[in-house]
Design a protein around this motif. Structure first.
Motif, PDB file in Angstrom:
ATOM      1  N   ASP A 137       0.848  -1.160   0.000  1.00 40.68           N
ATOM      2  CA  ASP A 137       0.000   0.000   0.000  1.00 40.68           C
ATOM      3  C   ASP A 137       0.909   1.244   0.000  1.00 40.68           C
ATOM      4  OD1 ASP A 137      -1.393   2.084   1.310  1.00 40.68           O
ATOM      5  OD2 ASP A 137      -1.459   0.961   3.183  1.00 40.68           O
ATOM      6  N   PRO A 138       0.625   2.214  -0.845  1.00 47.01           N
ATOM      7  CA  PRO A 138       1.500   3.390  -0.943  1.00 47.01           C
ATOM      8  C   PRO A 138       1.682   4.118   0.389  1.00 47.01           C
ATOM      9  CG  PRO A 138      -0.119   3.413  -2.693  1.00 47.01           C
ATOM     10  CD  PRO A 138      -0.483   2.275  -1.794  1.00 47.01           C
TER      11      PRO A 138
ATOM     12  N   ARG B 244      -2.927  -0.952 -10.196  1.00 44.87           N
ATOM     13  CA  ARG B 244      -2.531  -0.930  -8.780  1.00 44.87           C
ATOM     14  C   ARG B 244      -3.559  -0.158  -7.963  1.00 44.87           C
ATOM     15  NH1 ARG B 244       3.853   0.820  -8.491  1.00 44.87           N
ATOM     16  NH2 ARG B 244       4.749  -1.152  -9.191  1.00 44.87           N
TER      17      ARG B 244
ATOM     18  N   ASP C 251      -7.823   2.188  -0.098  1.00 47.35           N
ATOM     19  CA  ASP C 251      -6.549   2.273   0.615  1.00 47.35           C
ATOM     20  C   ASP C 251      -6.060   0.846   0.897  1.00 47.35           C
ATOM     21  OD1 ASP C 251      -7.953   1.276   2.802  1.00 47.35           O
ATOM     22  OD2 ASP C 251      -8.105   3.215   3.811  1.00 47.35           O
ATOM     23  N   GLY C 252      -4.946   0.748   1.579  1.00 51.32           N
ATOM     24  CA  GLY C 252      -4.351  -0.556   1.818  1.00 51.32           C
ATOM     25  C   GLY C 252      -5.202  -1.468   2.678  1.00 51.32           C
TER      26      GLY C 252
ATOM     27  N   ARG D 127      -1.968  13.252  -6.096  1.00 52.15           N
ATOM     28  CA  ARG D 127      -0.902  12.742  -5.249  1.00 52.15           C
ATOM     29  C   ARG D 127      -0.991  11.226  -5.083  1.00 52.15           C
ATOM     30  NH1 ARG D 127       1.288  14.255   0.758  1.00 52.15           N
ATOM     31  NH2 ARG D 127       2.424  12.320   0.944  1.00 52.15           N
ATOM     32  N   TRP D 128      -2.234  10.762  -4.928  1.00 50.53           N
ATOM     33  CA  TRP D 128      -2.414   9.319  -4.731  1.00 50.53           C
ATOM     34  C   TRP D 128      -1.929   8.544  -5.946  1.00 50.53           C
ATOM     35  CZ3 TRP D 128      -2.513   6.073  -1.043  1.00 50.53           C
ATOM     36  CH2 TRP D 128      -3.093   4.810  -1.178  1.00 50.53           C
TER      37      TRP D 128
ATOM     38  N   ASP E 241       1.764   8.557  -5.787  1.00 49.34           N
ATOM     39  CA  ASP E 241       2.260   7.642  -4.755  1.00 49.34           C
ATOM     40  C   ASP E 241       2.277   6.199  -5.252  1.00 49.34           C
ATOM     41  OD1 ASP E 241       2.561   9.674  -2.975  1.00 49.34           O
ATOM     42  OD2 ASP E 241       0.767   9.241  -1.796  1.00 49.34           O
ATOM     43  N   ASN E 242       1.365   5.904  -6.164  1.00 51.56           N
ATOM     44  CA  ASN E 242       1.265   4.535  -6.668  1.00 51.56           C
ATOM     45  C   ASN E 242       2.150   4.278  -7.882  1.00 51.56           C
ATOM     46  OD1 ASN E 242      -0.988   2.729  -5.356  1.00 51.56           O
ATOM     47  ND2 ASN E 242      -1.707   4.845  -5.240  1.00 51.56           N
TER      48      ASN E 242
ATOM     49  N   ARG F 284      -9.973   8.633   3.216  1.00 54.18           N
ATOM     50  CA  ARG F 284      -9.048   9.741   3.469  1.00 54.18           C
ATOM     51  C   ARG F 284      -9.640  10.771   4.424  1.00 54.18           C
ATOM     52  NH1 ARG F 284      -4.649   8.376   2.374  1.00 54.18           N
ATOM     53  NH2 ARG F 284      -4.059   7.538   0.371  1.00 54.18           N
TER      54      ARG F 284
ATOM     55  N   PHE G 244      -3.661  -4.932  -6.298  1.00 51.48           N
ATOM     56  CA  PHE G 244      -4.342  -3.643  -6.251  1.00 51.48           C
ATOM     57  C   PHE G 244      -4.480  -3.270  -4.791  1.00 51.48           C
ATOM     58  CE2 PHE G 244      -7.914  -6.662  -6.421  1.00 51.48           C
ATOM     59  CZ  PHE G 244      -8.778  -6.212  -5.431  1.00 51.48           C
ATOM     60  N   ASN G 245      -4.519  -1.997  -4.516  1.00 56.08           N
ATOM     61  CA  ASN G 245      -4.541  -1.571  -3.122  1.00 56.08           C
ATOM     62  C   ASN G 245      -5.766  -2.133  -2.414  1.00 56.08           C
ATOM     63  OD1 ASN G 245      -2.210  -0.026  -3.155  1.00 56.08           O
ATOM     64  ND2 ASN G 245      -3.302   1.690  -4.102  1.00 56.08           N
TER      65      ASN G 245
ATOM     66  N   ARG H 214      -6.226  -5.332  -1.825  1.00 51.21           N
ATOM     67  CA  ARG H 214      -6.568  -6.665  -2.320  1.00 51.21           C
ATOM     68  C   ARG H 214      -6.695  -7.692  -1.191  1.00 51.21           C
ATOM     69  NH1 ARG H 214      -4.078 -11.550  -4.236  1.00 51.21           N
ATOM     70  NH2 ARG H 214      -5.027 -12.266  -6.164  1.00 51.21           N
TER      71      ARG H 214
END
Lengths: 508, 421
Positions: free
Chosen positions: A309-310, B95, B116-117, B145-146, B149-150, B271, B298-299, B301
């Protein structure tokens, strides 16, 4: 699958983890990218016939549990070293583990400092005792209410309470302080404070006035006997002896170590580790990978970014690595006359070396600690210097000329204390932070695998979501100095990581 | 009070130079010159830093009916838009989002969420594959930004084109006819969630068969600098087909009928959530169909697959307020039933039948003038999510909290064949 576990890196913690896992019956394979084992704890020939501890002179505190479990009692006798501080006029101040002798040595400059020295030694020992307790258990889980976590917190709380009201206040108050403030509270002699303050900024890009450097100072004294303020040296045989002994334990327990074997990628399939791909292209299938590499390298270089995760990777990016230390090894034709001196005349002097580093310059006047490896390590006349002079990132970049200039400068500085030394220099080897990075895989040349500061400590080391050696990726663990308690302690991270791995439901 | 305060603010502002405050003002959209002329009621609202119409008329009713009976024209330019290009563009999006982007064909549009993660939804939007290596992502919130970040280790370029690209939505049964006239081409072949590149009065446009009304409809994407002629041409071609510029109030009613959820109303972006309970997974939002669980990365997952295996604790469903029950609540106090004239966006408790405990909450609701039904979108505990389940919903009747009967419905409430035909 041929192996149950692959361990990346044959450094002290990687080998410790390997030893514990192999003893528990796991089929362990340790992969080391360098031609020799030891990682940052390596003693190497830097000039024909001349040997030195390339990066560090001390493996750090080996807790009794690790020594007992792995039969390392030979390493139980640590050799505290002395610190010789060139004085002004009245001869040097010599700090040795002998509290009374040190006190006598201080008397020539300040009777007040001499009187306070025993008390200061006791103060350091008391605070370090608490850190010792904190370091031998897994990092506290701040949010967890699991009974085992509460017990850990309770036992730490009890340890803190056992220090008494004064002791508790000392711990809580001192840890976030700057080492400059702490030393100012105790001592008046600038020469003494200057030299002692180097122990608060050793291997971190901070100055004595930076907050939290008191913790660094204390951390550097964990496991040392009362009065051994100047640190210790690994004995016998240099820092390389410990990894050699650990490798023997691994081999005896059926583990395999392959050197000159670089891991290029940790492979993931179906949300868990599936193996590693070597730089040679060879693939090794395995469900558990334990990385002794630093967290930045482990998660951002050895893994595919899409596997995390970023937000996690961002936290990893935010770990301050920042190796500030340059190692200089001198091959000499005869023994130097200066002894193991520390050149750091005042705290302001030390602070100014940090000023240079933070602005990307090489300090004109670095602080230097001289160590003279015993003959069983060096073979011949060698002086090894810790030179905190610069930063990993220099405004004008690191060049051969930068290194040569640092080497020439320190030789000239030593010449003042050891007249004639310059003529005896056969070879001057400068190991700068980028060399430590390229040679040992330590990001930004950080010998600590991430600065050991308050914000990168215990449950925040390496990052909060991986503070118990498990990473967010199933089957990928970390065990290196970048984990709790980390650098400066030998094998604790490895031992605790192995314990977590063995108690998890590992898929074979 | 409010008037007094805003007038004093404008008084202060009048004394400042214009350069002092460029960022404090809401921005006009590329169509502002046209929409401002139509704005009878001065009912502007804020959307992503822009001013858009709540309704042009004093009431939104005519605009609402246009969506279902002719064609409504919405200025949706404030949507956030990103162009993702390069060799790894699909890898980056794969992703990020939950749909399988690599498998999308050129010209295909995917509705998707991204998480998100921990597998909690950050935002939802669409991914359009513009060519082999170019994608456009639309989003409700800023995501530049997201995306960055990826993009680690990837060969990809991300551009925020939110202000460069203007967008219109033309929604309703006559939308195709109007667009065919405007583009002078047939749109017969343009299938649901596909796109075509063409031009309108010289302005190159991308037309996607997408929308937020659940009706036959299109969205038109174009260079902001060339946007006005497109608006004019649509009005010109559409006048005899009932084209009606419409605002957010009408859209809000239509999207409830269509069962389409809205960020910050029906769910909170992970967020922005203040506590864990405010976050939702795609499964909890009943967006199971947007999940490509077999994609290798993928985030979220891992978390989503685990949740999928054990079953989501919550579901997002339609809940219809029972008319007879509502009527009797009002009858008990001597009133005829009162109905909301606009869609509402508040949290309303839902209970087990027969006075039981709370098992969920509705987050959006509207009276549907078209269906003559009182519709809500709601989060319910999974075991109460089967269509036909009888629940109770809190209704405030003459200042007192009462419970009306309500029934779980499959979404969408309104799903005309023309939407996909």
């Amino acid at each position: 699958m041929k192996h149950d576990v692959v361990i990346i890196g044959a450094g002290v913690n990687g080998l410790t983890t390997a030893a514990y896992l192999a003893r528990a019956g796991r089929k362990v394979l340790v992969l080391e990218q360098r031609a020799m084992i030891g990682g940052l704890c390596s003693t190497e020939e830097f000039h024909p016939g001349f040997h030195a501890n390339t990066c560090i002179d001390d493996t750090g505190w080996i807790p009794p549990s690790v020594m007992r479990d792995l039969g390392l009692s030979a390493f139980g006798t640590i050799a505290p070293v002395s610190m010789t501080i060139p004085g002004s006029g009245n001869g040097p101040i010599v700090i040795t583990p002998d509290v009374r002798a040190t006190s006598e040595s201080l008397k020539r400059y300040s009777s007040s400092d001499a009187a306070k020295w025993p008390e200061f030694c006791a103060f350091v020992a008391r605070l370090c005792g608490f850190l010792e307790a904190l370091y031998t258990v897994r990092a506290p889980a701040v949010e967890s209410t699991a009974p085992s976590d509460l017990l850990t917190l309770l036992s730490l709380g009890n340890k803190l309470r056992a220090l008494g009201k004064r002791g508790m206040i000392d711990v809580i108050r001192t840890i976030p302080m700057s080492i400059a403030d702490v030393l100012d509270e105790w001592f008046e002699n600038e020469t003494l404070k200057g030299a002692l303050s180097t122990l608060g900024v050793l291997n971190v890009q901070h100055g004595p006035q930076s907050g939290g450097t008191a913790l660094v100072f204390l951390h550097n004294h964990v496991g040392l006997p009362l009065g051994a303020i100047a640190g210790r040296r690994s004995a016998p045989g240099g820092v390389g002896a410990l990894p050699t002994a650990l490798a023997a334990v691994v081999a005896q327990s059926g583990g395999e170590i392959r050197t000159s074997t670089e891991v290029a990628r940790i492979r993931v399939q179906n949300d868990r580790v599936a193996g590693v791909t070597l730089a040679s292209g060879e693939e090794i299938g395995v469900h558990t990978v334990v990385s002794g590499a630093d967290p930045r390298r482990t998660f951002t270089t050895l893994c595919d970014a899409g596997d995390f995760d970023p937000d996690f990777l961002h936290a990893v990016d935010c770990i301050r690595m920042r190796g500030p230390q340059v190692r200089v090894h001198l091959a000499l034709s005869q023994a130097p006359t200066c002894g193991e001196i520390t050149i750091a005349p005042t705290m302001s002097y030390v602070e100014r070396t940090y000023d240079a580093a933070k602005h990307g310059r090489v300090a004109d006047h670095p602080w230097i600690r001289v160590s003279i490896p015993p003959a069983d390590v060096s073979g011949k006349h060698v002086v090894s210097l810790q030179v905190q002079a610069a930063a990993y990132t220099l405004r004008d970049g690191w060049t051969g000329a930068t290194r040569a200039a640092i080497g020439a400068n320190v030789v000239q500085m030593l010449e003042e204390h050891s007249p004639g030394l310059t003529q005896t220099v056969l070879h001057c080897e400068v190991v700068a932070p980028p060399d430590i990075e390229s040679g040992f895989g330590a990001t930004e040349g950080s010998l600590l695998h991430g600065e050991l500061t308050l914000d990168q400590f215990t449950f925040a080391r390496p990052v909060a979501s991986a503070s118990r050696y498990a990473s967010p990726m199933d089957g990928l663990w970390v065990c290196g100095s970048g984990t709790h308690p980390g650098a400066g302690t030998a094998g604790i991270s490895g031992r605790l990581a192995a314990r977590e791995i063995l108690s998890s439901k590992v898929r074979k | 009070m409010l008037i007094a305060r805003s007038s004093s603010v404008s008084h202060i502002m009048a004394h400042r130079s214009k350069s002092d405050m460029p960022n404090h003002r809401l921005k006009p959209t590329p169509f502002h010159d046209r929409t401002a002329r139509l704005m009878l009621g001065q009912s502007w609202r804020r959307w992503a830093g822009f001013t858009v119409a709540s309704s042009y008329d004093l009431s939104h009713e005519r605009e609402y009916y246009a969506i279902r009976n002719s064609a409504a024209l919405f200025d949706v330019s404030p949507l956030y838009k990103y162009h993702v290009t390069g060799r790894d563009a699909a890898r980056l999006l794969d992703r990020v989002v939950t749909r399988d982007v690599a498998r999308a064909k050129v010209g295909q549009v995917l509705y998707t969420t991204w998480c998100d993660g921990d597998g909690k939804v950050i935002d939802d939007g669409t991914v359009s594959r513009l060519d082999d290596t170019t994608y456009r992502l639309t989003a409700a919130d800023p995501n530049y930004r997201w995306l960055g970040d990826n993009a680690r280790q990837l060969d990809v370029h991300i551009e925020d084109v939110s202000e460069r690209i203007a967008a219109l939505a033309l929604q309703g049964p006559t939308s195709r006819t109007i667009l065919e006239l405007a583009t002078e081409s047939s749109l017969e072949a343009l299938k649901y969630f596909r796109l075509v590149n063409t031009s309108i009065r010289g302005t190159p446009v991308t037309i996607t068969r997408t929308g937020y009304t659940g009706d036959l409809g299109y969205e038109i994407w174009m260079d902001a600098a060339l946007a006005i002629p497109v608006w004019d041409r649509l009005i010109e071609c559409g006048t005899s087909y009932g084209i009606t510029p419409a605002g957010m109030l009408a859209l809000d009613m239509a999207r409830v009928e269509a069962g389409l959820l809205l960020i910050e109303v029906d769910y909170y972006s992970s967020r922005h959530a203040l506590i864990e309970q405010q976050k939702s997974s795609p499964l909890e939002l009943s967006l199971d169909w947007t999940l490509s669980l077999d994609k290798p990365q993928f985030n979220g997952r891992t978390a989503i697959r685990a949740e999928h295996a054990r079953g989501a604790a919550w579901k997002f469903v339609g809940v219809e307020v029972d008319w007879t029950s509502l009527q009797s609540l009002y009858a008990n106090v001597g009133l005829a039933p009162r109905l909301p004239t606009q869609a509402w966006r508040t949290s309303v408790p839902l209970y087990q039948a027969a006075g039981g405990r709370q098992i969920g909450y509705a987050t959006s609701g509207t009276w549907s003038p078209l269906l003559k039904r009182y519709l809500t979108l709601a989060h319910v505990e999974a075991k109460y999510s089967a269509p036909g389940t009888t629940l109770e919903i809190e209704m405030t009747v003459e200042h007192r909290r009462k419970r009306a009967l309500a029934t779980v419905n499959a979404l969408p409430f309104y799903n005309p064949a023309r939407k996909r035909a």
